[in-house]
Each structure stands twice: as structure tokens, then as C-alpha cells.
Design a protein around this motif. Structure first.
Motif, PDB file in Angstrom:
ATOM      1  N   ARG A  58      44.115  59.096  27.007  1.00  0.00           N
ATOM      2  CA  ARG A  58      43.244  59.009  28.186  1.00  0.00           C
ATOM      3  C   ARG A  58      42.976  57.572  28.633  1.00  0.00           C
ATOM      4  O   ARG A  58      42.910  57.292  29.817  1.00  0.00           O
ATOM      5  N   GLY A  59      42.846  56.654  27.684  1.00  0.00           N
ATOM      6  CA  GLY A  59      42.631  55.248  28.032  1.00  0.00           C
ATOM      7  C   GLY A  59      43.822  54.680  28.790  1.00  0.00           C
ATOM      8  O   GLY A  59      43.657  53.923  29.749  1.00  0.00           O
ATOM      9  N   ASP A  60      45.033  55.071  28.374  1.00  0.00           N
ATOM     10  CA  ASP A  60      46.248  54.633  29.072  1.00  0.00           C
ATOM     11  C   ASP A  60      46.312  55.210  30.481  1.00  0.00           C
ATOM     12  O   ASP A  60      46.711  54.529  31.422  1.00  0.00           O
ATOM     13  N   TYR A  61      45.905  56.479  30.623  1.00  0.00           N
ATOM     14  CA  TYR A  61      45.920  57.113  31.942  1.00  0.00           C
ATOM     15  C   TYR A  61      44.930  56.407  32.880  1.00  0.00           C
ATOM     16  O   TYR A  61      45.244  56.148  34.041  1.00  0.00           O
ATOM     17  N   ARG A  62      43.736  56.098  32.349  1.00  0.00           N
ATOM     18  CA  ARG A  62      42.730  55.425  33.163  1.00  0.00           C
ATOM     19  C   ARG A  62      43.242  54.043  33.585  1.00  0.00           C
ATOM     20  O   ARG A  62      43.097  53.633  34.729  1.00  0.00           O
ATOM     21  N   PHE A  63      43.863  53.323  32.660  1.00  0.00           N
ATOM     22  CA  PHE A  63      44.413  52.003  32.973  1.00  0.00           C
ATOM     23  C   PHE A  63      45.459  52.116  34.077  1.00  0.00           C
ATOM     24  O   PHE A  63      45.466  51.328  35.020  1.00  0.00           O
ATOM     25  N   ASN A  64      46.326  53.099  33.974  1.00  0.00           N
ATOM     26  CA  ASN A  64      47.379  53.306  34.969  1.00  0.00           C
ATOM     27  C   ASN A  64      46.767  53.655  36.325  1.00  0.00           C
ATOM     28  O   ASN A  64      47.132  53.072  37.347  1.00  0.00           O
ATOM     29  N   LEU A  65      45.830  54.591  36.341  1.00  0.00           N
ATOM     30  CA  LEU A  65      45.223  55.023  37.609  1.00  0.00           C
ATOM     31  C   LEU A  65      44.423  53.910  38.277  1.00  0.00           C
ATOM     32  O   LEU A  65      44.348  53.853  39.505  1.00  0.00           O
ATOM     33  N   SER A  66      43.821  53.041  37.479  1.00  0.00           N
ATOM     34  CA  SER A  66      42.996  51.988  38.065  1.00  0.00           C
ATOM     35  C   SER A  66      43.811  50.756  38.455  1.00  0.00           C
ATOM     36  O   SER A  66      43.269  49.820  39.020  1.00  0.00           O
ATOM     37  N   SER A  67      45.109  50.779  38.175  1.00  0.00           N
ATOM     38  CA  SER A  67      45.960  49.665  38.609  1.00  0.00           C
ATOM     39  C   SER A  67      46.168  49.767  40.120  1.00  0.00           C
ATOM     40  O   SER A  67      45.892  50.791  40.738  1.00  0.00           O
ATOM     41  N   GLY A  68      46.699  48.731  40.700  1.00  0.00           N
ATOM     42  CA  GLY A  68      46.924  48.724  42.142  1.00  0.00           C
ATOM     43  C   GLY A  68      47.928  49.768  42.598  1.00  0.00           C
ATOM     44  O   GLY A  68      47.821  50.308  43.690  1.00  0.00           O
ATOM     45  N   ALA A  69      48.909  50.071  41.748  1.00  0.00           N
ATOM     46  CA  ALA A  69      49.952  51.034  42.094  1.00  0.00           C
ATOM     47  C   ALA A  69      50.264  51.896  40.865  1.00  0.00           C
ATOM     48  O   ALA A  69      51.140  51.553  40.072  1.00  0.00           O
ATOM     49  N   PRO A  70      49.535  53.014  40.679  1.00  0.00           N
ATOM     50  CA  PRO A  70      49.783  53.873  39.510  1.00  0.00           C
ATOM     51  C   PRO A  70      51.214  54.400  39.492  1.00  0.00           C
ATOM     52  O   PRO A  70      51.771  54.732  40.540  1.00  0.00           O
ATOM     53  N   ARG A  71      51.810  54.472  38.309  1.00  0.00           N
ATOM     54  CA  ARG A  71      53.216  54.841  38.168  1.00  0.00           C
ATOM     55  C   ARG A  71      53.396  56.027  37.226  1.00  0.00           C
ATOM     56  O   ARG A  71      52.665  56.194  36.263  1.00  0.00           O
TER      57      ARG A  71
END
Length: 180
Positions: A58-71
Motif C-alpha cells: 500500500r505504501g508503494d501504491y500511495r507513492f505511485n499515485l501521489s507522483s506527478g504521473a502514476p504508472r
């Protein structure tokens, strides 16, 4: 009263359309692959891959979603030339950590922007299971910090000529020649 909501599924099936891009640098021919399109698919349909969410990521997902361009990351390998030389996708993940582990194993990783519908699904997953905050150990604060960085234990008294050797034994004073 009857429940009208479906149970939350931590898995979605997706079908990828890949595009081969050939290029030539000097006399060398090169082929790379990109994700041309991403479509929802039925489970176990030909070419469909499962995207599964895991609670410990979940921490990785949150990091990805909160980035400028989730991948969205697609793992796979290049088929041998005899088999057509195409990209064979074998996994999907939203975790950059997992994708990096595949790259360390010399596997191919492609990525594409996450569609908004999948972003909402991941947000719902995180909302349902809670945020996973990684507890990072704080550095030492205040007195003794510089000494610890130099290798002197704070439990040992510090004298002017004593230094800690690599083996963990104290050496004598610099002017002391009794050990020779």
C-alpha cells in the motif's frame, strides 16, 4: 435488507496492446516495445493478465499515485528471435519497488500511465485497508552524533589519544610506544 454493493476485489484483468518500435543507430538495428493501449479483460481471456493489489504494498501504491504521473508497470521478457522476437508480458504491478526488482533480475519492464478508473480502484483499496506508513528510523539527535559518525562508541569514555580500531579494540595513546 439486502446488500447491494459487490465485495471489493483486489484483482483486475487487463489486456495489453503492445507496439514494436524499430530504430537503427549506426549499423545496429534495435527494437523496443511500448504499451499502445490497455483494456479491461475477462479473467483468463487470451492474452489477459491479472493486476493484483497486495496489502503490504500500500505504501508503494500511495507513492505511485501521489507522483506527478502514476504508472502501471508491465514485466516480461523478449522472446528469442526464432519465436518472433516479441515482448512476452507476464505480470502487472503498480509498485515501483517490485518493478525495480524485476529490472535487477535483468527482466524487461514497460510502463504506461494508469487509467483514471484504475487509480480510483487503487484509492478505494487503500481507503478500505488503511494507509501503510513505513516507520523509518530517525537519525540520532544532539550530543554524540558526530562521534558516532566517526566510529567512537558513545558508551566508551573518550580520551584525547584513544581511537577505535577497525577490529573494535582500543589502541593506546599516540605517544605510547609500550606496544612495540
Amino acid at each position: 435488507m439486502q446488500e447491494t454493493t459487490k465485495p471489493f476485489s483486489p484483482q483486475r484483468w487487463l489486456h495489453l496492446e503492445l507496439q514494436a518500435i524499430d530504430s537503427q543507430v549506426g549499423r545496429w538495428q534495435s527494437r523496443r516495445f511500448e504499451i499502445a493501449a490497455l483494456h479491461p479483460a475477462e479473467p483468463h481471456a487470451a492474452g489477459a493478465l491479472p493486476l493484483t493489489l497486495f496489502r503490504d504494498e500500500r505504501g508503494d501504491y500511495r507513492f505511485n499515485l501521489s507522483s506527478g504521473a502514476p504508472r502501471l508497470f508491465v514485466t516480461g521478457s523478449i522472446a528469442p528471435s526464432s519465436a518472433g522476437g516479441g515482448f512476452v508480458a507476464d505480470g502487472l504491478t503498480l509498485s515501483q519497488t517490485v518493478a525495480a526488482a524485476y529490472m535487477d533480475g535483468e527482466r524487461q519492464v514497460l510502463s504506461c500511465p494508469i487509467p483514471e478508473a484504475l487509480q480510483a480502484w487503487v484509492e478505494a483499496f487503500i481507503g478500505r485497508h488503511g494507509e501503510l506508513l513505513e516507520a523509518r528510523r530517525k537519525g540520532k539527535q544532539g550530543r554524540g552524533r558526530a562521534q558516532d559518525q566517526l566510529g567512537v562508541d558513545s558508551a566508551e569514555p573518550v580520551s584525547g589519544g584513544a581511537v577505535k580500531a577497525a577490529g573494535g579494540q582500543l589502541m593506546g595513546d599516540v605517544g605510547d610506544t609500550s606496544h612495540e
